[in-house]
Design an enzyme around this catalytic site. Structure first.
Site, PDB file in Angstrom:
ATOM      1  CG  ASN A 149      -2.147  -1.080   1.156  1.00  0.00           C
ATOM      2  OD1 ASN A 149      -2.415  -1.165  -0.037  1.00  0.00           O
ATOM      3  ND2 ASN A 149      -2.285  -1.821   2.053  1.00  0.00           N
ATOM      4  CB  CYS A 170      -6.075  -5.489  -2.360  1.00  0.00           C
ATOM      5  SG  CYS A 170      -6.886  -5.351  -0.886  1.00  0.00           S
ATOM      6  CG  HIS A 171      -6.426  -9.619   1.787  1.00  0.00           C
ATOM      7  ND1 HIS A 171      -4.961  -9.809   1.991  1.00  0.00           N
ATOM      8  CD2 HIS A 171      -6.680  -8.581   2.631  1.00  0.00           C
ATOM      9  CE1 HIS A 171      -4.878  -9.261   2.941  1.00  0.00           C
ATOM     10  NE2 HIS A 171      -5.596  -8.341   3.202  1.00  0.00           N
ATOM     11  CG  HIS A 201      -8.213  -0.369   0.398  1.00  0.00           C
ATOM     12  ND1 HIS A 201      -7.115   0.136   1.356  1.00  0.00           N
ATOM     13  CD2 HIS A 201      -8.019  -1.602   0.490  1.00  0.00           C
ATOM     14  CE1 HIS A 201      -6.388  -0.839   1.537  1.00  0.00           C
ATOM     15  NE2 HIS A 201      -6.928  -1.969   0.961  1.00  0.00           N
ATOM     16  CE1 TYR A 258      -8.676   4.481   2.964  1.00  0.00           C
ATOM     17  CE2 TYR A 258     -10.427   2.823   2.149  1.00  0.00           C
ATOM     18  CZ  TYR A 258      -8.901   3.175   3.011  1.00  0.00           C
ATOM     19  OH  TYR A 258      -8.359   1.913   3.011  1.00  0.00           O
TER      20      TYR A 258
END
Length: 488
Positions: A149, A170-171, A201, A258
């Site tokens: 990241n 990413c997971h 994300h 975010y």
């Protein structure tokens, strides 16, 4: 099959071990070479000992090498995996600590927001160094798999400026799908079919089917609100689901930083988060978790080494994308996953240059994205706010432009909801000065930033945040683990 995989940042011991065992679950890969590299010789020694123990226990011909010489590790590598944390926990602590002085309360701070943007500034020069080495000494056409990241910024820089074949991994999508399957009462996550798309994300489950039956907003809201655990841990995510009509991949804590709405006032933060685990919104939660994990691993290392003597169980192969991508590319066994790539028309209502995370299929011809996806307007608008910040942040990192960096931070959704322009300008000066050792592109800007700080007029405060917990000692962690074992 025989080829070489280089892992940069292999000192991320637990994650490197997971990638290693996942890849060796593919029968055709037993003869490959893993070249580990890291700036920490100490960490390299620990992970090499663990991987050597795995190879020995499973009687494999797999070769494992370790070196602090990155170019040597990359020589002839067909695949390069990055899981670096530039600046380590020292710089990361400043990503959390300094913004708190200006009222910005982050849970993770590794994607956007003030901490994530500065993290990107530290990473991007190093990512470009990786790309230069890949172009010069790796196998022709080598593929760069980035796990580090801030995912979008790192991948953006590697593709646009590093000129290397790169995919970000990413997971979050897998974890979100597992939650949805659970609340809907599925016996296995495989019963859930979905289309999930957006940016890393901030990816959205825009289509859901359980055993072929479409799942709508109302049914999903009801299922989450009825769940005894998620109804408490994911309050913010459920609220976004109600308003946007679709579920986000990201945890309560990640998603909260975010957006401009949920962490703008201390009393609002405590209303929307849950303190049962760091990932649900705790102030600096991931920093605390990472610090505890590092301390725990250092202390309990002999146990981790002993555990490496167990046979590899293919049934326990994780859902991390890397091993499945390599298997598809090398064996032509098709794999469907969600990948971070340049948009180029995949998502119709996001910019062409953005790094998006969306469904794709992998076979021997490469990663093939499913094109023509249109996000719901609210999802696209939220993604756009972050994309604009990411673009400015990447350009600032490449040019070493502190003024553009300040504008990127100013336009961050949460920063803009909390801070004034004067506060942002001073905060960025403070962060750049504190992290100068990892920001070579800003070397010429640091003296002027120090001068401005010596005359600073913006008042700050020493604030731990709305929901901060102290780092637990090894003794406390042991006691908690013992209690959980006894309860289980």
């Amino acid at each position: 099959m025989s080829f070489k995989i280089a892992i940069i940042g292999a000192g991320s011991v637990g994650f490197t071990k997971k990638l290693f065992t996942d890849i060796l679950c593919v029968p055709e890969f037993k003869d490959i070479e893993f070249a580990l590299t890291d700036v920490s010789e100490h960490n390299l020694g620990m992970i090499k000992a663990i991987l050597d123990r795995i190879v020995e226990a499973n009687k494999l011909p797999t070769k494992v090498t370790a070196t602090t010489d990155r170019r040597k590790a990359l020589e002839g590598a067909r695949y390069i995996i990055s899981c670096v944390r530039v600046g380590g926990l020292e710089a990361y602590a400043d990503d959390i600590r300094i913004p708190l002085k200006y009222g910005i309360d982050q849970c993770v701070g590794d994607t956007i927001c003030a901490g994530g943007i500065l993290y990107g500034q530290r990473n991007i020069p190093v990512i470009l160094d990786f790309c230069r080495d890949i172009r010069e000494v790796a196998d022709t056409g080598a593929k760069f798999l980035n796990y580090a990241n801030p995912m979008a910024m790192n991948t953006w820089a590697a593709i646009e400026y590093g000129k290397v074949d790169t995919v970000g991994l990413c997971h979050g999508v897998q974890h979100g799908a597992e939650q949805i399957a659970e609340v809907l009462g599925a016996k296995s996550p495989k019963e859930l079919d979905y289309v999930c798309s957006g940016i890393n994300h901030q990816t959205w489950f825009i289509e859901l089917r359980l055993n072929g039956r479409p799942i709508g907003k109302d049914e999903l809201v009801a299922a989450f609100e009825a769940h005894p655990v998620y109804s408490k841990q994911e309050k913010l995510r459920i609220d976004v689901l109600k308003r946007f009509g679709v579920y986000s991949t990201e945890s309560n804590g990640h998603l909260s930083e975010y957006l401009p709405w949920y962490r703008k006032r201390p009393d609002e933060i405590t209303r929307w988060i849950d303190m049962s685990d760091w990932i649900h919104g705790e102030t600096g939660g991931y920093l605390r978790y990472s610090t505890e994990t590092r301390n725990w691993f250092e202390t309990e290392y002999p146990q981790f080494l002993e555990a490496a003597s167990k046979p590899i169980d293919p049934a326990k192969r994780s859902n991390e994308h890397a091993s499945h991508i390599l298997e598809a590319l090398e064996t032509n066994r098709v794999y469907r996953g969600h990948f971070n790539v340049k948009n180029n028309g995949v998502i119709t209502n996001l910019p062409q240059d953005a790094i998006i995370e969306s469904p794709g299929f992998v076979d021997r011809f490469g990663i093939n994205m499913a094109a023509g996806i249109t996000l719901p307007e609210a999802c696209a608008a939220t993604c756009m706010a972050s994309i604009n910040v990411q673009r400015m942040s990447v350009h600032a990192a490449i040019a070493g432009d502190i003024d553009l960096l300040k504008l990127a931070v100013l336009h961050d959704p949460l920063v803009g909801a909390v801070s004034t322009p004067e506060e942002v300008w001073q905060m960025v000066d403070e962060m750049v000065v504190a992290q100068a050792a990892w920001l070579p592109q800003y070397a010429d800007a640091v003296p002027a930033a120090k001068e401005r700080l010596s005359k600073a007029k913006v008042k700050t405060r020493e604030w731990a945040g709305a929901a901060r917990r102290n780092v637990r000692s090894i003794e406390e962690l042991r006691a908690e683990k013992a209690a959980l074992k006894q309860a289980g």
